[in-house]
Design a protein around this motif. Structure first.
Motif, mmCIF file in Angstrom:
data_model
loop_
_atom_site.group_PDB
_atom_site.id
_atom_site.type_symbol
_atom_site.label_atom_id
_atom_site.label_comp_id
_atom_site.label_asym_id
_atom_site.label_seq_id
_atom_site.Cartn_x
_atom_site.Cartn_y
_atom_site.Cartn_z
ATOM 1 N N SER A 75 -18.826 49.631 67.045
ATOM 2 C CA SER A 75 -19.441 49.388 68.281
ATOM 3 C C SER A 75 -20.751 50.510 68.731
ATOM 4 O O SER A 75 -20.701 51.030 69.677
ATOM 5 C CB SER A 75 -18.375 49.156 69.289
ATOM 6 N N LYS A 108 -13.112 40.252 70.824
ATOM 7 C CA LYS A 108 -13.265 41.060 72.023
ATOM 8 C C LYS A 108 -12.120 41.216 73.120
ATOM 9 O O LYS A 108 -12.088 40.775 74.086
ATOM 10 C CB LYS A 108 -14.453 40.504 72.948
ATOM 11 N N ASP A 165 -19.348 48.185 76.338
ATOM 12 C CA ASP A 165 -18.949 47.281 75.160
ATOM 13 C C ASP A 165 -19.723 45.994 75.246
ATOM 14 O O ASP A 165 -20.149 45.632 74.001
ATOM 15 C CB ASP A 165 -17.410 47.335 75.148
ATOM 16 N N GLU A 203 -15.503 46.847 83.900
ATOM 17 C CA GLU A 203 -15.984 47.677 82.565
ATOM 18 C C GLU A 203 -17.147 48.487 83.125
ATOM 19 O O GLU A 203 -17.096 49.959 82.514
ATOM 20 C CB GLU A 203 -16.659 46.680 81.732
ATOM 21 N N GLN A 211 -10.169 50.611 77.977
ATOM 22 C CA GLN A 211 -10.171 49.536 77.316
ATOM 23 C C GLN A 211 -9.106 48.666 77.921
ATOM 24 O O GLN A 211 -9.201 47.153 78.204
ATOM 25 C CB GLN A 211 -10.278 49.395 75.914
ATOM 26 N N ASN A 246 -22.240 44.892 72.071
ATOM 27 C CA ASN A 246 -22.347 43.678 71.405
ATOM 28 C C ASN A 246 -23.408 42.548 71.484
ATOM 29 O O ASN A 246 -23.723 42.127 70.160
ATOM 30 C CB ASN A 246 -20.816 42.927 71.877
ATOM 31 N N ALA A 302 -19.551 52.585 72.396
ATOM 32 C CA ALA A 302 -18.635 52.600 73.119
ATOM 33 C C ALA A 302 -17.590 53.519 73.444
ATOM 34 O O ALA A 302 -16.998 53.928 74.161
ATOM 35 C CB ALA A 302 -17.690 50.956 72.670
#
Length: 580
Positions: free
Chosen positions: A85, A254, A127, A45, A35, A131, A101
């Protein structure tokens, strides 16, 4: 098992130095290594997810493999899905499949299995995909909204206000407001408009300067509850619904620090709310990335380098004036110079610069702040906006006493800033003695690199629009917007600036002292070689940065006088285009 950083180094995605930087940042942020890598912008990501999938030996499931309709599970609370998540993607007779996640979290699998009394399988997901899926999941829950409506029947005003306070703290309204703010970040919106009308609530987002309707706004009878929630967050008076109010919300979404400037006004159908979204982490405070043409940037930096005088940036609200001033201050040597700003409000905090927040409620206005600043021995003063006569006069006097003063004005052209100062009570001889230059600015949308299409313009159109100065042949290939998923079917992604720099030299001093109005000043500046907003826009059309329609939309008032030989009144007719 190899560490995530080692895998990414092996794949050539990051360097050993990047791993060290990330570990230091992780110690401060307290988040997972992957992250932190993404937040630092060192790797995408998806690259992190692919490496993590290999490391944990857990399959990666992308959004394209998610179910079209959200899966509703009675045994799992929505708050649990949001906080962890995780989202369900498949249900069979024997087990339930989730995407998470952080699928390696042992607590997650145990909790879901106990809640459903079934075995569960948890795979890895992005992620951002999770979301979006959770947002769809929450939108499917309409029962909460219907239960809210029962609170409003047959109540007095005092009871109504008390219920609003209660409802504003209940989960359905909290989720609804959070969704509205989250969508703004996902869309890259600069403003959120929540407007009540007779037939319901209208939700719109301003993206790249253009308002876009959101297809599924909240129910109209939730307007009061939504307004109350936003007013509580922004520390407004929840009981006052008859007067305009202003507030501010500081939140983290976020991984982004968001600063929301909230304004409410009473309308016949309820309170209309606008939230201006300032994403502190996405702002780029560098003059080199703001769309300046090379010649304009060189001359603007020469004006910034002068030891004293007034340098103004003009344009309508939302044209990026303050951002340009911030970038100008950042480009200066803060260690060698004493820089003080007076702003209302302070939008971004700058390292090494003293920033003053105007507070009218205690009589700390621009004029009073400026008088105090002059006793602080500054080299450079930035005034957020010259709003009144006293502020303008103090700014001019500061320039005459050896300070460089940067400020903004609301005028349509650079030349009209001179007449605006005169209207504010500044004598023309003081203007010629103090003002070094005026930069007019607009923002135009940049064409989406994924879907822009080339078109060829013919000789007649090139001559009509004024493109002849920037095109050597009788035909020219430019680009037009089409629309794709990457740009939400708008054809544009992001914005860039177009500029008009009015430099006050000896010739312009003579024209100003002759009593010329803004039109004469503009014409004189063009004779001196000033590139207008429209002409700078044409340069960016030829470069393929933006479209002709976009330049005309933003500079329609100037295109008539700046184009040659025929005025432009409408968008480019389709007949003028020959597809390449």
């Amino acid at each position: 098992m190899k560490k995530l950083g080692e895998l990414l180094v092996e794949q050539g995605k990051i360097s050993e130095r990047d791993v060290e930087r990330t570990l230091l940042a992780q110690a401060e942020m307290g988040e997972l290594f992957g992250q932190v890598l993404v937040k630092l912008g060192l790797v995408s990501e998806q690259d992190v997810a692919l490496a993590l999938s290999r490391q944990l030996d857990i399959p990666l499931q992308l959004a394209v493999d998610f179910p079209q309709e959200p899966i509703q599970l009675d045994g799992v609370a929505q708050d649990f899905l949001v906080n962890n998540s995780v989202v369900p993607v498949a249900v069979t007779e024997t087990d339930v499949r989730f995407v998470a996640a952080v699928p390696q979290d042992p607590f997650l699998g145990k909790a879901l299995s106990m809640a459903l009394n079934k075995p569960v399988t948890i795979v890895l997901g992005l992620d951002s995909d999770i979301n979006k899926a959770i947002q769809r999941y929450l939108q499917g829950d309409e029962d909460d909204e219907e239960s809210l409506n029962d609170h409003f029947s047959g109540q007095s005003d005092d009871e109504f206000i008390e219920h609003l306070k209660d409802l504003a703290s209940e989960a359905p309204v909290i989720r609804l407001v959070n969704q509205i703010i989250h969508r703004a970040l996902d869309m890259g919106a600069s403003d959120i408009h929540i407007e009540p009308f007779e037939d319901g609530l209208q939700l719109r987002y301003r993206v790249d300067g253009v308002l876009q309707d959101y297809p599924d706004p909240p129910a109209g009878n939730l307007a009061a509850a939504i307004a109350s929630r936003i007013k509580l967050l922004s520390q407004m008076n929840i009981a006052e619904r008859r007067l305009p109010q202003d507030g501010r919300i500081m939140t983290r979404v976020k991984g982004h620090e968001l600063d929301l400037r909230v304004s409410t006004i009473p309308t016949v159908h309820g309170e209309s709310i606008v939230m201006r979204v300032l994403d502190r982490e996405s702002i780029q405070l560098s003059l080199s990335v703001m769309g300046f043409s090379d010649d304009t940037l060189t001359r603007y930096q020469e004006l910034l380098a002068r030891p004293h005088g007034v340098l103004l940036v003009t344009g309508p609200t939302g044209s990026g004036k303050t951002t340009t001033l911030y970038a100008s201050l950042v480009s200066l040597d803060c260690e060698a110079l004493k820089i003080i700003t007076v702003e209302d409000p302070v939008e971004y905090q700058l390292q090494g610069i003293n920033q003053i927040q105007v507070q009218p409620q205690i009589d700390l206005d621009f004029a009073r702040s400026l008088r105090a600043i002059l006793r602080q021995d500054p080299d450079i003063i930035m005034i957020g906006e010259m709003r009144d006569t006293e502020t303008a006069q103090i700014g001019v006097q500061s320039a005459l006493t050896g300070h460089l003063v940067l400020s903004t004005l609301h005028t349509n052209t650079a030349a009209s800033a001179i007449t605006r100062l005169e209207d504010m009570g500044v004598e023309r001889y003081l203007i010629t003695s103090s003002v070094n230059g005026v930069l007019a600015q607009r923002l135009v949308r940049s064409l989406c690199a994924s879907c822009k299409e080339p078109v060829e313009l013919d000789k007649a159109y090139i001559n009509q629009t004024g493109l002849r100065s920037y095109v050597e042949t009788d035909t020219c290939v430019v680009y037009q917007a089409t629309g794709c998923e990457a740009c939400m079917q708008t054809g544009y992604a992001g914005r860039t600036g177009i500029h008009e720099l009015f430099v006050l030299d000896d010739e312009m001093h003579r024209v100003i002292m002759s009593g010329a109005d803004a039109t004469v000043l503009h014409a004189a500046a063009r004779r001196q070689g000033m590139t207008t907003l429209y002409e700078d826009g044409l340069r960016k059309v030829v470069q393929g940065v933006t479209s002709m329609e976009e330049v005309l939309r933003v500079t329609q008032d100037q295109s008539e006088e700046d184009s040659s030989p025929t005025a432009i009144h409408v968008e480019i007719p389709a007949a003028e285009f020959m597809s390449v």
